[in-house]
Design a protein around this motif. Structure first.
Motif, PDB file in Angstrom:
ATOM      1  N   UNK A  57       0.831  -1.203   0.000  1.00  0.00           N
ATOM      2  CA  UNK A  57       0.000   0.000   0.000  1.00  0.00           C
ATOM      3  C   UNK A  57       0.865   1.252   0.000  1.00  0.00           C
ATOM      4  N   UNK A  58       0.235   2.373  -0.315  1.00  0.00           N
ATOM      5  CA  UNK A  58       0.946   3.650  -0.299  1.00  0.00           C
ATOM      6  C   UNK A  58       1.498   3.944   1.095  1.00  0.00           C
ATOM      7  N   UNK A  59       0.691   3.696   2.127  1.00  0.00           N
ATOM      8  CA  UNK A  59       1.125   3.987   3.502  1.00  0.00           C
ATOM      9  C   UNK A  59       2.330   3.129   3.890  1.00  0.00           C
ATOM     10  N   UNK A  60       2.319   1.849   3.536  1.00  0.00           N
ATOM     11  CA  UNK A  60       3.442   0.986   3.873  1.00  0.00           C
ATOM     12  C   UNK A  60       4.724   1.422   3.148  1.00  0.00           C
ATOM     13  N   UNK A  61       4.584   1.730   1.866  1.00  0.00           N
ATOM     14  CA  UNK A  61       5.762   2.155   1.099  1.00  0.00           C
ATOM     15  C   UNK A  61       6.305   3.465   1.648  1.00  0.00           C
ATOM     16  N   UNK A  62       5.416   4.419   1.952  1.00  0.00           N
ATOM     17  CA  UNK A  62       5.868   5.715   2.461  1.00  0.00           C
ATOM     18  C   UNK A  62       6.574   5.569   3.809  1.00  0.00           C
ATOM     19  N   UNK A  63       6.103   4.674   4.650  1.00  0.00           N
ATOM     20  CA  UNK A  63       6.751   4.454   5.950  1.00  0.00           C
ATOM     21  C   UNK A  63       8.186   3.960   5.759  1.00  0.00           C
ATOM     22  N   UNK A  64       8.390   3.082   4.774  1.00  0.00           N
ATOM     23  CA  UNK A  64       9.741   2.595   4.501  1.00  0.00           C
ATOM     24  C   UNK A  64      10.620   3.706   3.916  1.00  0.00           C
ATOM     25  N   UNK A  65      10.052   4.517   3.048  1.00  0.00           N
ATOM     26  CA  UNK A  65      10.811   5.648   2.492  1.00  0.00           C
ATOM     27  C   UNK A  65      11.249   6.590   3.602  1.00  0.00           C
ATOM     28  N   UNK A  66      10.329   6.917   4.503  1.00  0.00           N
ATOM     29  CA  UNK A  66      10.649   7.838   5.603  1.00  0.00           C
ATOM     30  C   UNK A  66      11.774   7.276   6.467  1.00  0.00           C
TER      31      UNK A  66
END
Length: 355
Positions: free
Chosen positions: A97-106
């Motif tokens: 999901x977008x939220x999971x990917x963004x958490x890893x990017x952060x």
């Protein structure tokens, strides 16, 4: 696809051949290999023992420290070593999901590495337009902010990396320190996420039918670092009895001969090895590619011939290395999977390579 708190399967279960274990992403027990593929087992260990005795490739100047990770699956490792470049070879998430990917990017952006490079894995569903519709509206909501992360999807990246600093006396002025720190090196990186199919095409990202050539002439010839999600065939991919990597990727790596090849996907294959592009490796690859449907390979003369070639050529290469200091073309291969097997828990150390 079902995820639990205890087990994370890299792909849907499948059976590749009668000699494979029930789940090809789990290691085949030694006794089963001894009975089902004894000559290949001997070939594999002969090659790897001789290969491990050879000297490591000599890094270029200035040397660059590359930290390699993969298959974090929403987890955040406690210990990521320092380095000049950090590479994540896919499967940042579980559901994609977008939220999971963004958490890893952060999290990646919070690390101190000068450059951060990321590709997708088959679990990073949102990043493949073909599998994105399998996500719910909530999972697709929002946009990704890659910040300072270099995301490569069939893309080449050229980086000028500032490396290290010289030792200076305490009384050196600021200008001297600035000049001493100006050691740079140009590094060319290519990233591609596609993998041989291992699950539903509508759910797992960037898949192609196993056996199809999705690689020939796709990687630029001047690449220093190649990043893929799938391993090449018979290299850090649970190679016995059949291997879970891609034979066409293996041919492409052999054509390009990058200094470093980073991948993941097959969790149990985590580790690193040096491939010397010589006749020893040629014999190993030929032998491992032979499929014997009868006598478990014991009566296959081609398989035995390649085993003899690996032993003979391997000893010659070892003597050339240790006595004469000879080093030919080579590629450091790294399976950087952080996940410990299919337990759903991190357990493998980050891989560090100096090139």
């Amino acid at each position: 696809m079902v995820f639990s708190t205890l087990t994370l399967w890299p792909c849907a279960k499948q059976t590749t051949s009668p000699s494979s274990s029930a789940d090809p992403f789990e290691p085949t027990p030694f006794h089963a290999l001894l009975f089902g593929a004894p000559v290949k087992l001997l070939l594999y260990h002969t090659f790897h023992v001789l290969n491990s005795l050879r000297s490591a490739p000599i890094p270029s100047e200035p040397p660059i420290r590359v930290v390699c990770i993969s298959d974090t699956h929403t987890h955040i490792p406690n210990d990521v070593p320092e380095g000049d470049i950090l590479i994540h070879a896919g499967d940042m998430t579980n559901a994609g999901s977008v939220a999971e990917i963004q958490a890893q990017i952060d999290w990646l952006c919070s690390l101190p590495h000068r450059e951060i490079v990321v590709i997708s894995g088959n679990h990073d569903t949102y990043l493949d337009p073909r599998t994105r519709p399998s996500l719910s509206e909530e999972q697709r909501a929002g946009t990704l902010d890659w910040k300072r992360v270099h995301y490569l999807q069939h893309r080449r990246l050229s980086l000028t990396v500032a490396v290290g600093s010289s030792t200076l006396p305490p009384d050196a002025d600021a200008r001297t320190h600035l000049l001493a720190n100006q050691r740079h090196r140009r590094i060319r990186i290519y990233g591609a996420p596609q993998i041989p199919a291992c699950g539903p095409m509508s759910v797992h990202a960037f898949q192609y039918p196993r056996g199809r050539d999705a690689w020939s002439e796709t990687v630029p010839e001047d690449v220093d670092i190649l990043v893929t999600h799938t391993p090449p065939k018979h290299h850090l991919d649970l190679p016995l009895p059949d291997g879970m990597g891609c034979e066409h990727l293996m041919a492409e790596v052999k054509r390009v001969k990058p200094t470093l090849h980073v991948f993941g996907h097959v969790h149990w294959g985590a580790g690193q090895m040096v491939v010397w592009w010589d006749r020893t490796h040629e014999a190993y690859e030929n032998g491992m590619s032979i499929k014997s449907k009868w006598s478990h390979g014991i009566l296959n003369p081609r398989l035995w011939w390649n085993l003899v070639r690996v032993g003979y050529r391997g000893v010659r290469g070892l003597i050339w290395d240790k006595v004469w200091g000879g080093q030919g073309a080579s590629t450091i291969m790294v399976n950087a999977a952080q996940m410990h097997g299919n337990t759903g828990k991190l357990g493998n150390a980050a891989q560090v390579v100096v090139i």
